[in-house]
Design a protein around this motif. Structure first.
Motif, short mmCIF file in Angstrom:
data_model
loop_
_atom_site.label_atom_id
_atom_site.label_comp_id
_atom_site.label_asym_id
_atom_site.label_seq_id
_atom_site.Cartn_x
_atom_site.Cartn_y
_atom_site.Cartn_z
N ALA A 130 0.84 -1.21 0.00
CA ALA A 130 0.00 0.00 0.00
C ALA A 130 0.87 1.25 0.00
N GLU A 131 0.49 2.20 -0.86
CA GLU A 131 1.20 3.48 -0.92
C GLU A 131 0.25 4.65 -0.82
N ASP A 132 -1.01 4.44 -1.19
CA ASP A 132 -2.02 5.49 -1.17
C ASP A 132 -3.37 4.82 -0.93
N LEU A 133 -4.44 5.58 -0.98
CA LEU A 133 -5.75 5.01 -0.67
C LEU A 133 -6.16 3.90 -1.64
N PRO A 134 -6.04 4.06 -2.96
CA PRO A 134 -6.45 2.97 -3.86
C PRO A 134 -5.69 1.66 -3.59
N THR A 135 -4.37 1.76 -3.39
CA THR A 135 -3.61 0.52 -3.13
C THR A 135 -3.91 -0.02 -1.74
N LEU A 136 -4.24 0.86 -0.79
CA LEU A 136 -4.65 0.40 0.55
C LEU A 136 -5.94 -0.41 0.47
N ILE A 137 -6.90 0.09 -0.30
CA ILE A 137 -8.19 -0.61 -0.44
C ILE A 137 -7.98 -1.99 -1.04
N THR A 138 -7.17 -2.06 -2.10
CA THR A 138 -6.90 -3.35 -2.76
C THR A 138 -6.21 -4.32 -1.81
N LEU A 139 -5.19 -3.83 -1.10
CA LEU A 139 -4.45 -4.70 -0.20
C LEU A 139 -5.30 -5.15 0.97
N THR A 140 -6.12 -4.26 1.52
CA THR A 140 -6.98 -4.63 2.65
C THR A 140 -7.92 -5.77 2.28
N ASN A 141 -8.56 -5.65 1.12
CA ASN A 141 -9.48 -6.72 0.70
C ASN A 141 -8.73 -8.01 0.41
N ALA A 142 -7.51 -7.90 -0.09
CA ALA A 142 -6.70 -9.11 -0.35
C ALA A 142 -6.30 -9.78 0.96
N ILE A 143 -5.98 -9.01 1.98
CA ILE A 143 -5.61 -9.57 3.28
C ILE A 143 -6.78 -10.35 3.87
N VAL A 144 -7.97 -9.77 3.82
CA VAL A 144 -9.14 -10.44 4.38
C VAL A 144 -9.46 -11.71 3.58
N ALA A 145 -9.38 -11.63 2.27
CA ALA A 145 -9.65 -12.82 1.44
C ALA A 145 -8.67 -13.94 1.77
N ALA A 146 -7.39 -13.60 1.93
CA ALA A 146 -6.38 -14.61 2.24
C ALA A 146 -6.63 -15.22 3.61
N LEU A 147 -6.97 -14.40 4.60
CA LEU A 147 -7.20 -14.93 5.94
C LEU A 147 -8.43 -15.84 5.98
N ASN A 148 -9.52 -15.40 5.37
CA ASN A 148 -10.73 -16.24 5.37
C ASN A 148 -10.48 -17.58 4.69
N ALA A 149 -9.72 -17.54 3.59
CA ALA A 149 -9.39 -18.80 2.91
C ALA A 149 -8.45 -19.65 3.76
N HIS A 150 -7.51 -19.02 4.42
CA HIS A 150 -6.57 -19.75 5.27
C HIS A 150 -7.28 -20.43 6.43
N TYR A 151 -8.25 -19.77 7.02
CA TYR A 151 -8.96 -20.35 8.17
C TYR A 151 -9.62 -21.68 7.79
N ALA A 152 -10.05 -21.83 6.55
CA ALA A 152 -10.72 -23.05 6.11
C ALA A 152 -9.84 -23.89 5.19
N ALA A 153 -8.54 -23.64 5.19
CA ALA A 153 -7.64 -24.28 4.23
C ALA A 153 -7.56 -25.78 4.44
N LYS A 154 -7.40 -26.49 3.35
CA LYS A 154 -7.20 -27.94 3.35
C LYS A 154 -5.95 -28.29 2.57
N VAL A 155 -5.46 -29.48 2.81
CA VAL A 155 -4.50 -30.07 1.89
C VAL A 155 -5.22 -31.23 1.21
N PHE A 156 -4.95 -31.40 -0.06
CA PHE A 156 -5.71 -32.31 -0.90
C PHE A 156 -4.85 -33.53 -1.24
N ALA A 157 -5.47 -34.69 -1.15
CA ALA A 157 -4.77 -35.96 -1.37
C ALA A 157 -4.84 -36.36 -2.84
N TRP A 158 -3.70 -36.78 -3.36
CA TRP A 158 -3.60 -37.24 -4.75
C TRP A 158 -2.94 -38.62 -4.78
#
Length: 302
Positions: free
Chosen positions: A155-183
């Motif tokens: 983040a360097e300014d408001l637009p990049t802050l908004i993008t990064l903030t939403n990316a952080i939340v998306a990554a955390l929510n996905a991480h909380y429910a993360a799986k490893v898949f068997a092959w």
């Protein structure tokens, strides 16, 4: 072979089942007979087209953390609210046990909660570093989560802050429910041998019959969880595995059996029959992805 011995013991009441060649085969003990299960020669491995084994998929965490549900960042106030919610959620998540093998004390957030654009940028940039490092840690996770990292720019300014903030939340929510898949990737084949030992021919013949019945048991008896996808009658003995292989199956195919009758055996009171066959078991590889985009060497599924 442990699974095979356990199955045979359950079907051969009063009969000793061993995974070792008998020290004194001329004196089978107990009187009802002895059964030995042995690996023969070296195993062979065959590469197969990778296939999902969905029943083996497992969560990275021992418990699921609550999702971050604060509204999407669209301007400075919503970005600050969403980023602070992510900070609080992550700080609670990283130290939670038994969610983790141990609390993550290394990847704490040192920046305070955001109150304006400058403090929000500082907080977002620190979380951009600390969250992926936490996700990849194998000291707190049974398997590293390399799928849900943060790829947004700093983040360097408001637009990049908004993008990064939403990316952080998306990554955390996905991480909380993360799986490893068997092959399933490699099939291992191994020759096996079962011998029945008895001090009398009639005991040997009865034991031979009972072993034959046990080796032809249908999957709905030996592996009931496969009943929905397997035929009720199968030429193979299908046995579930335990321990580090829990959830996987070994398949045994026997070519038949024959008696080992010679004059020396009869005179010494050793009556024996031998079953020969093979076992097949799939090597399971774990990946962070439920679909293949690339297979590289050494074997990695992405």
């Amino acid at each position: 072979m442990t699974a095979l011995a356990v199955w045979l013991r359950s079907q051969l009441s009063g009969v000793k089942v061993s995974d070792r060649w008998p020290d004194t085969p001329t004196k089978a003990d107990p009187p009802t007979g002895l059964v030995t299960c042995l690996l023969v020669g070296d195993a062979s491995e065959f590469w197969t087209q990778p296939a999902r084994a969905e029943h083996l998929d497992k969560a990275i965490h021992g418990a699921t953390s609550a999702r971050i549900t604060t509204a999407l960042a669209e301007d400075l106030p919503t970005a600050i609210a969403r980023l602070n919610a992510a900070r609080s959620s992550y700080q609670a998540h990283r130290i939670a046990t038994p969610t983790h093998l141990a609390a993550d004390l290394a990847n704490t957030i040192s920046e305070p909660a955001a109150s304006d654009l400058d403090t929000a940028i500082d907080l977002a940039n620190e979380m951009r570093t600390d969250v992926p490092t936490h996700e990849a840690s194998t000291s707190v996770h049974s398997t590293a989560d390399t799928r849900n990292t943060i790829t947004a720019a700093g983040a360097e300014d408001l637009p990049t802050l908004i993008t990064l903030t939403n990316a952080i939340v998306a990554a955390l929510n996905a991480h909380y429910a993360a799986k490893v898949f068997a092959w399933r990737t490699v099939v291992v084949e191994q020759a096996v041998q079962i011998d029945t030992w008895a001090t009398r021919d009639v005991v040997r013949d009865d034991l031979r019959r009972r072993v034959r019945e046990a080796l032809n048991a249908p999957p709905y008896l030996t592996a009931p969880l496969l009943n929905a996808s397997e035929d009720p009658v199968d030429q193979q003995l299908v046995l579930p595995l335990a321990g580090d292989y829990e959830g996987a199956y070994a398949r045994f195919m026997f070519d038949g059996d024959r008696t080992i009758d010679d004059e020396g055996a009869r005179s010494s009171g050793q009556w024996r029959a031998m079953f020969t066959g093979r076992l097949d078991v799939s090597d399971i590889r774990w990946a962070n992805w439920p679909a293949i985009t690339e297979v590289t060497a050494p074997l990695t599924i992405q």
